[in-house]
Motif scaffolding. Structure first.
Motif, PDB file in Angstrom:
ATOM      1  N   ARG A  81       0.864  -1.184   0.000  1.00  0.00           N
ATOM      2  CA  ARG A  81       0.000   0.000   0.000  1.00  0.00           C
ATOM      3  C   ARG A  81       0.901   1.234   0.000  1.00  0.00           C
ATOM      4  O   ARG A  81       2.104   1.092   0.165  1.00  0.00           O
ATOM      5  CB  ARG A  81      -0.944  -0.022   1.191  1.00  0.00           C
ATOM      6  N   ASN A  84       2.807   6.100   3.036  1.00  0.00           N
ATOM      7  CA  ASN A  84       2.266   6.856   4.173  1.00  0.00           C
ATOM      8  C   ASN A  84       1.242   6.040   4.970  1.00  0.00           C
ATOM      9  O   ASN A  84       0.838   6.454   6.058  1.00  0.00           O
ATOM     10  CB  ASN A  84       1.668   8.187   3.723  1.00  0.00           C
ATOM     11  N   LEU A  85       0.852   4.880   4.458  1.00  0.00           N
ATOM     12  CA  LEU A  85      -0.090   4.015   5.170  1.00  0.00           C
ATOM     13  C   LEU A  85       0.598   2.821   5.846  1.00  0.00           C
ATOM     14  O   LEU A  85      -0.078   1.965   6.431  1.00  0.00           O
ATOM     15  CB  LEU A  85      -1.176   3.505   4.212  1.00  0.00           C
ATOM     16  N   THR A  87       2.491   0.767   8.709  1.00  0.00           N
ATOM     17  CA  THR A  87       2.475   0.842  10.173  1.00  0.00           C
ATOM     18  C   THR A  87       3.801   1.439  10.632  1.00  0.00           C
ATOM     19  O   THR A  87       4.791   1.431   9.882  1.00  0.00           O
ATOM     20  CB  THR A  87       2.311  -0.555  10.800  1.00  0.00           C
ATOM     21  N   LYS A 116      -0.086   7.352  16.583  1.00  0.00           N
ATOM     22  CA  LYS A 116      -1.070   6.304  16.308  1.00  0.00           C
ATOM     23  C   LYS A 116      -1.849   5.930  17.571  1.00  0.00           C
ATOM     24  O   LYS A 116      -3.036   5.625  17.518  1.00  0.00           O
ATOM     25  CB  LYS A 116      -0.375   5.075  15.730  1.00  0.00           C
TER      26      LYS A 116
END
Length: 119
Positions: A81, A84-85, A87, A116
């Protein structure tokens, strides 16, 4: 000979990354570039027998990961992905694989993890 739509100045960093990879200075590279250079980059990497993965960034840019086969195999599994996505843990691993300063990566990890967790 370069094709008319290729600007050698814009590809100088890319070519230097290949040089450093071949000399063992780097094990893996992340290079973000305009999509118009994708064909040139892919041809160069294939001619040098360098493993790579292409990840679209947006309508105009791509992320080009290239380097040692084992690194690129890990990238294929981990980077599924947009960057910036990732973890905080995936981001940390990626930075470490790219040879970024480990203390800076630790600080970045802690910042991203705290964000987060809502701290």
């Amino acid at each position: 000979m370069m094709t008319p739509d290729i600007n050698p100045v814009e590809l100088k960093v890319f070519l230097n990354h290949i040089y450093e990879l071949k000399k063992g200075v780097r094990q893996m590279v992340l290079y973000t570039t305009n999509k118009r250079y994708e064909d040139f980059a892919v041809k160069r990497l294939r001619s040098q027998r360098i493993k790579f993965v292409i990840q679209p960034v947006d309508d105009e840019r791509i992320n080009l990961f290239f380097g040692k086969a084992e690194c690129i195999e890990a990238i294929r599994m981990m980077v599924t992905r947009p960057l910036n996505l990732l973890t905080p843990e995936e981001d940390f691993i990626l930075g470490a694989m790219l040879g970024y300063d480990i203390c800076a990566q630790c600080k970045r990890y802690c910042t991203r993890k705290a964000r987060k967790m809502g701290a």
